[in-house]
Scaffold this motif. Structure first.
Motif, mmCIF file in Angstrom:
data_model
loop_
_atom_site.group_PDB
_atom_site.id
_atom_site.type_symbol
_atom_site.label_atom_id
_atom_site.label_comp_id
_atom_site.label_asym_id
_atom_site.label_seq_id
_atom_site.Cartn_x
_atom_site.Cartn_y
_atom_site.Cartn_z
ATOM 1 N N UNK A 21 67.909 -41.248 -11.594
ATOM 2 C CA UNK A 21 68.201 -42.024 -10.385
ATOM 3 C C UNK A 21 68.138 -41.130 -9.145
ATOM 4 N N UNK A 22 68.689 -39.935 -9.242
ATOM 5 C CA UNK A 22 68.648 -39.002 -8.108
ATOM 6 C C UNK A 22 67.213 -38.575 -7.800
ATOM 7 N N UNK A 23 66.406 -38.392 -8.839
ATOM 8 C CA UNK A 23 64.992 -38.069 -8.627
ATOM 9 C C UNK A 23 64.275 -39.248 -7.965
ATOM 10 N N UNK A 24 64.650 -40.450 -8.324
ATOM 11 C CA UNK A 24 64.047 -41.643 -7.712
ATOM 12 C C UNK A 24 64.389 -41.722 -6.226
ATOM 13 N N UNK A 25 65.585 -41.307 -5.856
ATOM 14 C CA UNK A 25 65.961 -41.296 -4.444
ATOM 15 C C UNK A 25 65.031 -40.368 -3.675
ATOM 16 N N UNK A 26 64.700 -39.223 -4.248
ATOM 17 C CA UNK A 26 63.761 -38.301 -3.597
ATOM 18 C C UNK A 26 62.417 -38.982 -3.361
ATOM 19 N N UNK A 27 61.944 -39.734 -4.342
ATOM 20 C CA UNK A 27 60.669 -40.449 -4.203
ATOM 21 C C UNK A 27 60.762 -41.498 -3.105
ATOM 22 N N UNK A 28 61.851 -42.244 -3.090
ATOM 23 C CA UNK A 28 62.055 -43.266 -2.052
ATOM 24 C C UNK A 28 62.094 -42.604 -0.679
ATOM 25 N N UNK A 29 62.803 -41.495 -0.567
ATOM 26 C CA UNK A 29 62.895 -40.783 0.715
ATOM 27 C C UNK A 29 61.511 -40.315 1.175
ATOM 28 N N UNK A 30 60.663 -39.887 0.249
ATOM 29 C CA UNK A 30 59.302 -39.468 0.602
ATOM 30 C C UNK A 30 58.471 -40.642 1.103
ATOM 31 N N UNK A 31 58.611 -41.801 0.481
ATOM 32 C CA UNK A 31 57.899 -43.000 0.939
ATOM 33 C C UNK A 31 58.339 -43.353 2.350
ATOM 34 N N UNK A 32 59.646 -43.354 2.575
ATOM 35 C CA UNK A 32 60.194 -43.713 3.882
ATOM 36 C C UNK A 32 59.800 -42.678 4.942
ATOM 37 N N UNK A 33 59.746 -41.412 4.564
ATOM 38 C CA UNK A 33 59.365 -40.367 5.516
ATOM 39 C C UNK A 33 57.949 -40.585 6.042
ATOM 40 N N UNK A 34 57.114 -41.233 5.261
ATOM 41 C CA UNK A 34 55.733 -41.511 5.655
ATOM 42 C C UNK A 34 55.567 -42.872 6.321
ATOM 43 N N UNK A 35 56.674 -43.506 6.705
ATOM 44 C CA UNK A 35 56.602 -44.860 7.268
ATOM 45 C C UNK A 35 56.620 -44.880 8.791
ATOM 46 N N UNK A 36 56.389 -43.741 9.411
ATOM 47 C CA UNK A 36 56.316 -43.636 10.872
ATOM 48 C C UNK A 36 57.555 -44.171 11.576
ATOM 49 N N UNK A 37 58.727 -43.984 10.986
ATOM 50 C CA UNK A 37 59.970 -44.348 11.645
ATOM 51 C C UNK A 37 60.269 -45.840 11.716
ATOM 52 N N UNK A 38 59.471 -46.666 11.029
ATOM 53 C CA UNK A 38 59.738 -48.099 11.092
ATOM 54 C C UNK A 38 61.037 -48.432 10.357
#
Length: 130
Positions: A21-38
């Protein structure tokens, strides 16, 4: 205002160890980091209780639709919360309403519903009298 919204839905690992689950949070954070602040909304079965390390980690950068735990699992007789509606940037959202749906047949979890309002970046101008 025409701004796009990133809406994510997930189902995190159910096993007792938080490692995946903690590793999944890292993946989610990476997706969001690439969302141009939306603005982002994340909903799903996080298989984590409110006091868990998983939710502590999410709380660092996400708001949650309910500040007090609500029971969502198991559906027949809910005893704990493992389902959530999260949003970010946390300070840009207002929670209008959150509730657990009174429906125990469609899933092994109770569904959650939240009404979220994006706070205006510009102060509202007072109404003008004619």
């Amino acid at each position: 205002d025409g701004e796009s919204l990133l809406f994510l839905c997930t189902h995190l690992d159910y096993r007792p160890d938080d490692h995946e689950r903690l590793a999944s949070i890292e993946t989610i954070e990476n997706v969001v980091a690439n969302s141009d602040g939306q603005p982002v909304i994340l909903a799903g079965d996080l298989n984590a209780t409110p006091e868990s390390k998983v939710m502590e980690t999410f709380a660092k950068s996400w708001g949650r639709s309910n500040s007090e735990p609500v029971a969502t699992f198991p559906a027949a007789k809910p005893e704990k919360q493992i389902d959530y509606i999260l949003f970010r940037p946390a300070a840009e959202w207002e929670v209008v309403e959150t509730r657990v749906l009174d429906e125990a047949v469609a899933s092994d979890h109770r569904g959650m519903m939240a009404v979220l309002r994006r706070k205006s970046s510009q102060p509202e101008s007072p109404a003008k009298a004619n």
